[in-house]
Design a protein around this motif. Structure first.
Motif, PDB file in Angstrom:
ATOM      1  N   LYS A 185       0.850  -1.181   0.000  1.00 42.08           N
ATOM      2  CA  LYS A 185       0.000   0.000   0.000  1.00 42.08           C
ATOM      3  C   LYS A 185       0.892   1.239   0.000  1.00 42.08           C
ATOM      4  O   LYS A 185       1.671   1.460   0.924  1.00 42.08           O
ATOM      5  CB  LYS A 185      -0.895   0.010   1.240  1.00 42.08           C
ATOM      6  CG  LYS A 185      -1.810  -1.196   1.359  1.00 42.08           C
ATOM      7  CD  LYS A 185      -2.836  -1.229   0.235  1.00 42.08           C
ATOM      8  CE  LYS A 185      -3.815  -2.383   0.439  1.00 42.08           C
ATOM      9  NZ  LYS A 185      -4.805  -2.452  -0.666  1.00 42.08           N
ATOM     10  N   VAL A 186       0.797   2.021  -1.059  1.00 46.49           N
ATOM     11  CA  VAL A 186       1.613   3.224  -1.159  1.00 46.49           C
ATOM     12  C   VAL A 186       0.710   4.437  -1.345  1.00 46.49           C
ATOM     13  O   VAL A 186      -0.474   4.316  -1.641  1.00 46.49           O
ATOM     14  CB  VAL A 186       2.635   3.119  -2.312  1.00 46.49           C
ATOM     15  CG1 VAL A 186       3.533   1.891  -2.132  1.00 46.49           C
ATOM     16  CG2 VAL A 186       1.935   3.090  -3.666  1.00 46.49           C
ATOM     17  N   ARG A 187       1.271   5.595  -1.165  1.00 46.54           N
ATOM     18  CA  ARG A 187       0.551   6.862  -1.299  1.00 46.54           C
ATOM     19  C   ARG A 187       1.182   7.671  -2.433  1.00 46.54           C
ATOM     20  O   ARG A 187       2.355   7.465  -2.765  1.00 46.54           O
ATOM     21  CB  ARG A 187       0.628   7.641   0.021  1.00 46.54           C
ATOM     22  CG  ARG A 187       0.102   6.891   1.220  1.00 46.54           C
ATOM     23  CD  ARG A 187       0.161   7.770   2.473  1.00 46.54           C
ATOM     24  NE  ARG A 187       1.517   8.257   2.747  1.00 46.54           N
ATOM     25  CZ  ARG A 187       2.421   7.588   3.451  1.00 46.54           C
ATOM     26  NH1 ARG A 187       2.144   6.397   3.953  1.00 46.54           N
ATOM     27  NH2 ARG A 187       3.633   8.091   3.648  1.00 46.54           N
ATOM     28  N   PRO A 188       0.392   8.607  -3.002  1.00 45.48           N
ATOM     29  CA  PRO A 188      -1.016   8.930  -2.787  1.00 45.48           C
ATOM     30  C   PRO A 188      -1.925   7.942  -3.535  1.00 45.48           C
ATOM     31  O   PRO A 188      -1.436   6.978  -4.126  1.00 45.48           O
ATOM     32  CB  PRO A 188      -1.133  10.333  -3.371  1.00 45.48           C
ATOM     33  CG  PRO A 188      -0.150  10.327  -4.494  1.00 45.48           C
ATOM     34  CD  PRO A 188       1.016   9.512  -3.992  1.00 45.48           C
TER      35      PRO A 188
ATOM     36  N   ALA B 154      -0.771  14.246 -11.317  1.00 48.87           N
ATOM     37  CA  ALA B 154      -1.338  14.072  -9.978  1.00 48.87           C
ATOM     38  C   ALA B 154      -0.581  14.889  -8.951  1.00 48.87           C
ATOM     39  O   ALA B 154      -1.112  15.247  -7.896  1.00 48.87           O
ATOM     40  CB  ALA B 154      -1.327  12.597  -9.582  1.00 48.87           C
ATOM     41  N   VAL B 155       0.668  15.201  -9.257  1.00 45.67           N
ATOM     42  CA  VAL B 155       1.488  16.042  -8.378  1.00 45.67           C
ATOM     43  C   VAL B 155       1.300  17.512  -8.719  1.00 45.67           C
ATOM     44  O   VAL B 155       1.025  18.342  -7.853  1.00 45.67           O
ATOM     45  CB  VAL B 155       2.975  15.653  -8.493  1.00 45.67           C
ATOM     46  CG1 VAL B 155       3.857  16.590  -7.668  1.00 45.67           C
ATOM     47  CG2 VAL B 155       3.188  14.204  -8.063  1.00 45.67           C
ATOM     48  N   SER B 156       1.436  17.841 -10.002  1.00 48.28           N
ATOM     49  CA  SER B 156       1.436  19.249 -10.411  1.00 48.28           C
ATOM     50  C   SER B 156       0.110  19.947 -10.139  1.00 48.28           C
ATOM     51  O   SER B 156       0.071  21.158  -9.915  1.00 48.28           O
ATOM     52  CB  SER B 156       1.783  19.369 -11.898  1.00 48.28           C
ATOM     53  OG  SER B 156       0.786  18.755 -12.697  1.00 48.28           O
ATOM     54  N   THR B 157      -1.000  19.195 -10.145  1.00 54.24           N
ATOM     55  CA  THR B 157      -2.317  19.801  -9.940  1.00 54.24           C
ATOM     56  C   THR B 157      -2.770  19.738  -8.484  1.00 54.24           C
ATOM     57  O   THR B 157      -3.855  20.223  -8.155  1.00 54.24           O
ATOM     58  CB  THR B 157      -3.376  19.101 -10.818  1.00 54.24           C
ATOM     59  OG1 THR B 157      -3.436  17.707 -10.474  1.00 54.24           O
ATOM     60  CG2 THR B 157      -3.037  19.251 -12.293  1.00 54.24           C
ATOM     61  N   ALA B 158      -1.969  19.150  -7.619  1.00 55.21           N
ATOM     62  CA  ALA B 158      -2.345  19.030  -6.205  1.00 55.21           C
ATOM     63  C   ALA B 158      -2.188  20.371  -5.496  1.00 55.21           C
ATOM     64  O   ALA B 158      -1.434  21.250  -5.933  1.00 55.21           O
ATOM     65  CB  ALA B 158      -1.473  17.980  -5.520  1.00 55.21           C
ATOM     66  N   GLY B 159      -2.905  20.521  -4.404  1.00 53.06           N
ATOM     67  CA  GLY B 159      -2.797  21.753  -3.627  1.00 53.06           C
ATOM     68  C   GLY B 159      -1.417  21.942  -3.027  1.00 53.06           C
ATOM     69  O   GLY B 159      -0.946  23.069  -2.867  1.00 53.06           O
ATOM     70  N   ASP B 160      -0.755  20.826  -2.695  1.00 52.81           N
ATOM     71  CA  ASP B 160       0.592  20.857  -2.128  1.00 52.81           C
ATOM     72  C   ASP B 160       1.438  19.818  -2.863  1.00 52.81           C
ATOM     73  O   ASP B 160       1.614  18.701  -2.382  1.00 52.81           O
ATOM     74  CB  ASP B 160       0.539  20.553  -0.629  1.00 52.81           C
ATOM     75  CG  ASP B 160       1.873  20.711   0.070  1.00 52.81           C
ATOM     76  OD1 ASP B 160       2.892  20.910  -0.626  1.00 52.81           O
ATOM     77  OD2 ASP B 160       1.918  20.616   1.316  1.00 52.81           O
ATOM     78  N   PRO B 161       1.972  20.175  -4.044  1.00 50.83           N
ATOM     79  CA  PRO B 161       2.710  19.199  -4.849  1.00 50.83           C
ATOM     80  C   PRO B 161       3.881  18.558  -4.107  1.00 50.83           C
ATOM     81  O   PRO B 161       4.123  17.353  -4.238  1.00 50.83           O
ATOM     82  CB  PRO B 161       3.197  20.019  -6.044  1.00 50.83           C
ATOM     83  CG  PRO B 161       2.220  21.129  -6.160  1.00 50.83           C
ATOM     84  CD  PRO B 161       1.858  21.477  -4.743  1.00 50.83           C
TER      85      PRO B 161
END
Length: 293
Positions: A226-229, A247-254
């Motif tokens: 089980k890994v994140r995100p 999924a990283v670039s569009t996150a609130g906290d990349p």
């Protein structure tokens, strides 16, 4: 100031990316030709700078020469330890012309214009000297790619600080065009068969930029860990965990999203592989706070 993680859709700059990949190989092969061999080919990689990608000092000519793909001013810049410098512009052209101009630049700096002209890890590639196909150069796309490299390099460097064992610098392997950082358990491993590292800007079934994480040898249960995100997944064909760049670039906290991926995949490898974690790990480094070990 918040970090800027630009969009870098692969399809939109596929041809420019292919050209830039080959240009990076020319510079990397110059470093490879003149630098004493170091384990894991660390002597051949490129490094992210505040302007682009550099060879770092190569022992050649007057003492040292460095070559940089300046991705801000869109030029190849060469400097020698005798004070000489030279440059030529990046733009539409051919790989053969880029190769010729690079060797001319090295000669002007007092170095030896010698490197292997055969590209690596690119199926069907022809020698640099014979590659006369016109190549585009989308300066805007290159700039966005560079902005992404800078952000990723920052996070990788921070992640590296929490490990006391053997670890690589954060560096770019020009064969596969991957920015990478690697941790080692300190135990002997079987000889690697090769072929694991692949471009994450398209190819091998990955058609957009992505982060990857793998363990070698992979411990039992690694692929089911089980890994994140939540956007991360195990690709059975590649034998690696992948996390789409978007999924990283569009996150609130990349930064936090990418750190989650790096840490959770490392946790899986270290725990299932029975690494001596107490001896190998430490807290993440902080600016201005010396850490006694």
């Amino acid at each position: 100031m918040p970090n800027a993680w630009p969009e870098i859709p692969f399809t939109a700059w596929r041809d420019t990316c292919a050209a830039l990949h080959l240009y990076a190989q020319v510079l990397g092969k110059y470093r490879l030709a003149h630098t004493p061999w170091l384990n894991h080919s660390w002597h051949a990689t490129l490094y992210v700078t505040a302007a682009g990608l550099t060879t770092g000092p190569v022992p050649d000519g007057p003492g040292a020469i460095d070559l940089t793909l300046d991705l801000l001013d869109h030029a190849v810049v060469g400097r020698a330890s005798n004070g000489r410098s030279a440059r030529f512009a990046l733009g539409p052209g051919t790989v053969a012309d880029f190769h010729r101009q690079t060797l001319e630049l090295v000669t002007f700096l007092g170095g030896s214009p010698q490197l292997d002209p055969h590209p690596n890890e690119i199926p069907g590639a022809i020698p640099f000297t014979e590659d006369h196909a016109p190549r585009p150069y989308d300066a805007g796309a290159v700039s966005r790619f560079f902005e992404a490299l800078v952000q990723v390099d920052r996070v990788f460097r921070e992640f590296r600080t929490s490990f006391l064992g053997k670890a690589t610098p954060v560096h770019l392997f020009w064969g596969s065009f991957d920015l990478a950082v690697t941790r080692f358990s300190g135990r002997p491993a079987p000889r690697h068969p090769g072929g694991v590292r692949r471009r994450r800007t398209g190819g091998a079934g990955v058609e957009n930029a992505a982060f990857y994480s793998y363990a070698y040898p992979a411990p039992d249960g690694f692929r089911k860990a089980k890994v994140r995100p939540a956007a991360a997944f195990f690709d059975a064909k590649l034998g690696e965990f992948l996390l789409p760049y978007d999924a990283v670039s569009t996150a609130g906290d990349p930064r936090s999203v990418l750190m989650d991926f790096l840490q959770s995949t490392y946790d899986a490898a270290a725990e299932l592989g029975h690494w001596d974690r107490r001896a190998l790990e430490c807290s993440t480094g902080k600016r201005g706070h010396p850490r006694a070990v």
